[in-house]
Design a protein around this motif. Structure first.
Motif, PDB file in Angstrom:
ATOM      1  N   VAL A  80      -2.738  -0.693  -3.494  1.00  0.00           N
ATOM      2  CA  VAL A  80      -3.366   0.462  -3.390  1.00  0.00           C
ATOM      3  C   VAL A  80      -2.422   1.757  -3.502  1.00  0.00           C
ATOM      4  CG1 VAL A  80      -4.574   2.053  -2.362  1.00  0.00           C
ATOM      5  CG2 VAL A  80      -5.196   0.106  -2.024  1.00  0.00           C
ATOM      6  N   MET A  81      -2.612   2.528  -4.439  1.00  0.00           N
ATOM      7  CA  MET A  81      -1.576   3.867  -4.695  1.00  0.00           C
ATOM      8  C   MET A  81      -2.274   5.251  -4.431  1.00  0.00           C
ATOM      9  SD  MET A  81       1.226   4.430  -7.360  1.00  0.00           S
ATOM     10  CE  MET A  81       0.172   4.383  -8.985  1.00  0.00           C
ATOM     11  N   GLU A  82      -2.006   5.969  -3.462  1.00  0.00           N
ATOM     12  CA  GLU A  82      -2.208   7.213  -3.041  1.00  0.00           C
ATOM     13  C   GLU A  82      -1.251   8.359  -3.083  1.00  0.00           C
ATOM     14  OE1 GLU A  82      -4.892   7.251   0.113  1.00  0.00           O
ATOM     15  OE2 GLU A  82      -6.221   5.468  -0.722  1.00  0.00           O
ATOM     16  N   PHE A  83      -1.245   9.297  -4.015  1.00  0.00           N
ATOM     17  CA  PHE A  83      -0.409  10.624  -3.844  1.00  0.00           C
ATOM     18  C   PHE A  83      -1.312  11.923  -3.935  1.00  0.00           C
ATOM     19  CE2 PHE A  83       2.768   7.456  -5.188  1.00  0.00           C
ATOM     20  CZ  PHE A  83       4.051   8.013  -4.567  1.00  0.00           C
ATOM     21  N   THR A  84      -0.626  12.708  -3.463  1.00  0.00           N
ATOM     22  CA  THR A  84      -1.074  14.055  -3.446  1.00  0.00           C
ATOM     23  C   THR A  84      -0.090  14.972  -4.290  1.00  0.00           C
ATOM     24  OG1 THR A  84      -2.688  13.968  -1.690  1.00  0.00           O
ATOM     25  CG2 THR A  84      -2.140  16.230  -2.380  1.00  0.00           C
ATOM     26  N   ALA A  85      -0.151  15.198  -5.516  1.00  0.00           N
ATOM     27  CA  ALA A  85       0.871  15.889  -6.249  1.00  0.00           C
ATOM     28  C   ALA A  85       0.267  16.830  -7.165  1.00  0.00           C
ATOM     29  CB  ALA A  85       1.739  14.865  -7.082  1.00  0.00           C
ATOM     30  N   PRO A  86      -0.078  18.159  -6.809  1.00  0.00           N
ATOM     31  CA  PRO A  86      -0.702  19.101  -7.619  1.00  0.00           C
ATOM     32  C   PRO A  86      -0.028  19.643  -8.949  1.00  0.00           C
ATOM     33  CG  PRO A  86       0.014  20.022  -5.770  1.00  0.00           C
ATOM     34  CD  PRO A  86       0.256  18.671  -5.445  1.00  0.00           C
ATOM     35  N   ASN A  87       1.323  19.134  -9.046  1.00  0.00           N
ATOM     36  CA  ASN A  87       1.749  19.777 -10.184  1.00  0.00           C
ATOM     37  C   ASN A  87       2.323  18.634 -11.186  1.00  0.00           C
ATOM     38  OD1 ASN A  87       1.534  22.595  -9.877  1.00  0.00           O
ATOM     39  ND2 ASN A  87       2.814  22.283  -7.971  1.00  0.00           N
ATOM     40  N   LEU A  88       1.624  17.333 -11.144  1.00  0.00           N
ATOM     41  CA  LEU A  88       2.080  16.332 -11.469  1.00  0.00           C
ATOM     42  C   LEU A  88       1.932  16.443 -13.164  1.00  0.00           C
ATOM     43  CD1 LEU A  88       3.608  13.530 -10.986  1.00  0.00           C
ATOM     44  CD2 LEU A  88       0.986  12.668 -11.105  1.00  0.00           C
ATOM     45  N   THR A  89       2.994  16.479 -14.079  1.00  0.00           N
ATOM     46  CA  THR A  89       2.667  16.449 -15.384  1.00  0.00           C
ATOM     47  C   THR A  89       2.918  14.949 -16.159  1.00  0.00           C
ATOM     48  OG1 THR A  89       4.952  16.960 -15.747  1.00  0.00           O
ATOM     49  CG2 THR A  89       3.439  18.857 -15.490  1.00  0.00           C
ATOM     50  N   LYS A  90       3.582  14.031 -15.528  1.00  0.00           N
ATOM     51  CA  LYS A  90       3.796  13.058 -16.400  1.00  0.00           C
ATOM     52  C   LYS A  90       3.685  11.736 -15.162  1.00  0.00           C
ATOM     53  CE  LYS A  90       7.019  10.791 -19.514  1.00  0.00           C
ATOM     54  NZ  LYS A  90       8.513  10.853 -20.146  1.00  0.00           N
ATOM     55  N   PHE A  91       2.941  10.542 -16.004  1.00  0.00           N
ATOM     56  CA  PHE A  91       2.673   9.614 -14.919  1.00  0.00           C
ATOM     57  C   PHE A  91       2.923   8.331 -15.626  1.00  0.00           C
ATOM     58  CE2 PHE A  91      -0.586   6.526 -13.179  1.00  0.00           C
ATOM     59  CZ  PHE A  91      -0.016   6.350 -12.149  1.00  0.00           C
ATOM     60  N   GLU A  92       3.492   7.261 -15.088  1.00  0.00           N
ATOM     61  CA  GLU A  92       3.850   5.914 -15.702  1.00  0.00           C
ATOM     62  C   GLU A  92       3.243   5.012 -14.429  1.00  0.00           C
ATOM     63  OE1 GLU A  92       7.282   3.635 -18.119  1.00  0.00           O
ATOM     64  OE2 GLU A  92       7.770   5.210 -16.814  1.00  0.00           O
ATOM     65  N   TYR A  93       2.905   3.998 -14.949  1.00  0.00           N
ATOM     66  CA  TYR A  93       2.426   2.829 -14.032  1.00  0.00           C
ATOM     67  C   TYR A  93       2.336   1.503 -14.724  1.00  0.00           C
ATOM     68  CZ  TYR A  93      -0.224  -0.406 -11.093  1.00  0.00           C
ATOM     69  OH  TYR A  93      -0.749  -1.512 -10.414  1.00  0.00           O
ATOM     70  N   SER A  94       3.026   0.584 -14.179  1.00  0.00           N
ATOM     71  CA  SER A  94       3.075  -0.777 -14.701  1.00  0.00           C
ATOM     72  C   SER A  94       2.671  -1.636 -13.700  1.00  0.00           C
ATOM     73  CB  SER A  94       4.268  -1.125 -15.368  1.00  0.00           C
ATOM     74  OG  SER A  94       4.360  -2.598 -15.895  1.00  0.00           O
ATOM     75  N   ASN A 126       0.808  -1.142   0.027  1.00  0.00           N
ATOM     76  CA  ASN A 126      -0.175   0.134   0.079  1.00  0.00           C
ATOM     77  C   ASN A 126       0.927   1.228   0.262  1.00  0.00           C
ATOM     78  OD1 ASN A 126      -2.391  -1.480   0.135  1.00  0.00           O
ATOM     79  ND2 ASN A 126      -1.730  -1.873   2.325  1.00  0.00           N
ATOM     80  N   LEU A 127       0.988   1.840  -1.121  1.00  0.00           N
ATOM     81  CA  LEU A 127       1.698   3.170  -1.237  1.00  0.00           C
ATOM     82  C   LEU A 127       0.830   4.393  -0.933  1.00  0.00           C
ATOM     83  CD1 LEU A 127       4.520   4.514  -1.824  1.00  0.00           C
ATOM     84  CD2 LEU A 127       3.928   3.970  -4.077  1.00  0.00           C
ATOM     85  N   LYS A 128       0.787   4.748   0.135  1.00  0.00           N
ATOM     86  CA  LYS A 128       0.187   5.845   0.572  1.00  0.00           C
ATOM     87  C   LYS A 128       0.923   7.214   1.039  1.00  0.00           C
ATOM     88  CE  LYS A 128      -4.028   3.161   1.545  1.00  0.00           C
ATOM     89  NZ  LYS A 128      -5.187   2.929   2.408  1.00  0.00           N
ATOM     90  N   VAL A 129       1.073   7.982   0.307  1.00  0.00           N
ATOM     91  CA  VAL A 129       1.748   9.336   0.616  1.00  0.00           C
ATOM     92  C   VAL A 129       0.875  10.397   1.037  1.00  0.00           C
ATOM     93  CG1 VAL A 129       3.737  11.154   0.142  1.00  0.00           C
ATOM     94  CG2 VAL A 129       3.542   8.543  -1.091  1.00  0.00           C
ATOM     95  N   GLN A 130       0.830  10.505   2.183  1.00  0.00           N
ATOM     96  CA  GLN A 130      -0.097  11.523   2.993  1.00  0.00           C
ATOM     97  C   GLN A 130       0.315  13.031   2.648  1.00  0.00           C
ATOM     98  OE1 GLN A 130      -3.059  10.377   3.960  1.00  0.00           O
ATOM     99  NE2 GLN A 130      -2.328   8.304   3.686  1.00  0.00           N
ATOM    100  N   LYS A 131       1.598  13.185   3.029  1.00  0.00           N
ATOM    101  CA  LYS A 131       1.977  14.640   2.528  1.00  0.00           C
ATOM    102  C   LYS A 131       2.060  15.194   1.048  1.00  0.00           C
ATOM    103  CE  LYS A 131       5.945  17.795   3.754  1.00  0.00           C
ATOM    104  NZ  LYS A 131       7.089  17.947   4.566  1.00  0.00           N
ATOM    105  N   PRO A 132       1.324  16.433   0.946  1.00  0.00           N
ATOM    106  CA  PRO A 132       1.470  16.723  -0.462  1.00  0.00           C
ATOM    107  C   PRO A 132       3.000  16.741  -1.141  1.00  0.00           C
ATOM    108  CG  PRO A 132       0.116  18.091   0.755  1.00  0.00           C
ATOM    109  CD  PRO A 132       0.792  17.029   1.772  1.00  0.00           C
ATOM    110  N   LEU A 133       3.236  16.382  -2.264  1.00  0.00           N
ATOM    111  CA  LEU A 133       4.576  16.520  -2.953  1.00  0.00           C
ATOM    112  C   LEU A 133       4.133  17.593  -3.945  1.00  0.00           C
ATOM    113  CD1 LEU A 133       5.744  12.954  -3.336  1.00  0.00           C
ATOM    114  CD2 LEU A 133       6.488  14.594  -1.607  1.00  0.00           C
ATOM    115  N   CYS A 134       4.440  18.911  -3.619  1.00  0.00           N
ATOM    116  CA  CYS A 134       3.945  19.991  -4.450  1.00  0.00           C
ATOM    117  C   CYS A 134       4.905  19.940  -5.648  1.00  0.00           C
ATOM    118  CB  CYS A 134       3.951  21.240  -3.533  1.00  0.00           C
ATOM    119  SG  CYS A 134       2.531  21.110  -2.262  1.00  0.00           S
ATOM    120  N   ARG A 135       6.271  19.797  -5.679  1.00  0.00           N
ATOM    121  CA  ARG A 135       6.914  19.974  -6.631  1.00  0.00           C
ATOM    122  C   ARG A 135       7.021  18.690  -7.512  1.00  0.00           C
ATOM    123  NH1 ARG A 135      12.061  23.578  -4.314  1.00  0.00           N
ATOM    124  NH2 ARG A 135      11.014  25.045  -3.249  1.00  0.00           N
TER     125      ARG A 135
END
Length: 356
Positions: A225-239, A203-212
């Motif tokens: 499960v995967m949860e991130f808070t990343a308001p400026n995410l532009t590129k995402f890759e998942y396999s 379970n990859l749950k990162v509660q603290k926002p990674l704003c950069r």
């Protein structure tokens, strides 16, 4: 002259120092130390019978280089060699040198020779564990890029911080989900995160926002499960397996690559789950599975409202004599109303029937 030497590889810098006695010490301020088999041993990996001898020679030569290097101006520090917990004393000492020298880019790749197994079968007890105090040392604040492969990561309860990491790349690293979340919580400056075959994270749950955070890649980590808070995410890759993915406040991802692994039909997940995660993506590369025996059209409540370019690779499963299930691909047009370019690649049947 120092500027010219800094542009050379470590091996070439040492060779240049032999040209003149006035240049003899120039290489000792080289900003990038790369210790791998071709550089230190002048060849690739040898036979099994000579492997122990080669390791001892590698260790001696790295020690000799570090004894002569001043540490001043060190930027990059790279160790790429098949070492393990038996060599912890040497690895600890080398990393201490890098930290004391305030290196900004550290890479440690201890990949075993010709390793082809799974992360579950790998003998993690033999894996080198990074010193638990590494991230609490003064030099840790100078690290901007950290790359680890075939190592173990265990943090202390009083783990310090914050860190100034901009790039974190963990490939085949043994780390608990608690330690990984703790590490990421101290990396507020993180811009790029790459995780590959990390174990036993579930379970990859990162509660603290990674704003950069702008680039996020997670591959083969066997997550649930995967949860991130990343308001400026532009590129995402998942396999990996088809799992719930939440990218809270991520309103700007424009490019994504998603590979859904396994031998089950994952097309329904594409239509019902992914639009909620990547509703604003503009370019999407997708690998999924379709079972011909599954029929009926999906109820696409969410849509890819900004998707313009879609590349889909579909692995066809099930009885090849049944064709109706393939018609479900029509829903791709419904779920992406603004689509301008569609590239569809269909792989041969993994079939229990007879192909016509």
């Amino acid at each position: 002259m120092h500027d010219i030497v800094s542009r050379l590889t470590l091996k070439d810098a040492v060779r240049a120092s032999l040209v003149s006695t006035n240049w003899r010490r120039l290489w000792t301020c080289h900003p990038n130390l790369c210790f791998d088999s071709p550089t230190i041993l002048n060849r690739e990996y040898g036979t099994i019978s000579r492997r122990g001898r080669r390791r001892r020679r590698f260790i001696r030569r790295v020690d000799a280089v570090l004894e002569s290097h001043s540490g001043a101006g060190l930027r990059g520090f790279d160790i790429t060699f098949a070492l393990d917990t038996r060599h912890a004393e040497h690895l600890d000492r080398w990393l201490k040198f890098a930290l004391d020298s305030r290196a900004s880019e550290i890479a440690v790749n201890l990949s075993p020779v010709f390793y082809k197994g799974s992360v579950r079968s790998y003998e993690w007890e033999d894996t080198y564990a990074l010193p638990s105090h590494m991230f609490s040392s003064q030099g840790a604040s100078y690290i901007e890029t950290l790359q680890l492969a075939f190592a173990s990561l265990k943090l202390l309860g009083d783990f310090g911080g914050p860190l100034n990491l901009r790039v974190l790349d963990l490939q085949t690293v043994h780390v608990s989900e608690g330690d990984l979340e703790l590490l990421l919580s101290k990396c507020s400056a993180l811009e790029c995160l790459r995780l590959g075959r990390c174990y036993p994270v579930l379970n990859l749950k990162v509660q603290k926002p990674l704003c950069r955070l702008r680039n996020l890649s997670v591959r083969g980590c066997q997550l649930q499960v995967m949860e991130f808070t990343a308001p400026n995410l532009t590129k995402f890759e998942y396999s990996g397996q088809a799992i719930p993915i939440t990218l809270s406040e991520s309103m700007k991802p424009t490019e994504a690559t998603v590979t859904l692994l396994g031998y089950d039909d994952t097309l329904e997940h594409v239509f019902t789950e992914l639009p909620m995660t990547l509703s604003r993506v503009e370019t999407l590369s997708l690998n999924t599975c379709l079972n011909t025996e599954v029929v009926g059209f999906s109820n696409c409540l969410m849509k890819f409202t900004h998707l313009i370019k879609l590349e889909v690779t579909v692995s066809i499963l099930g009885d090849s004599r049944i064709r109706n299930g393939i018609l479900r691909l029509v829903s791709l047009l419904e779920v992406a109303p603004l689509l301008q370019r569609l590239e569809l690649n269909m792989l041969p049947h993994v079939s229990v029937g007879v192909s016509n």
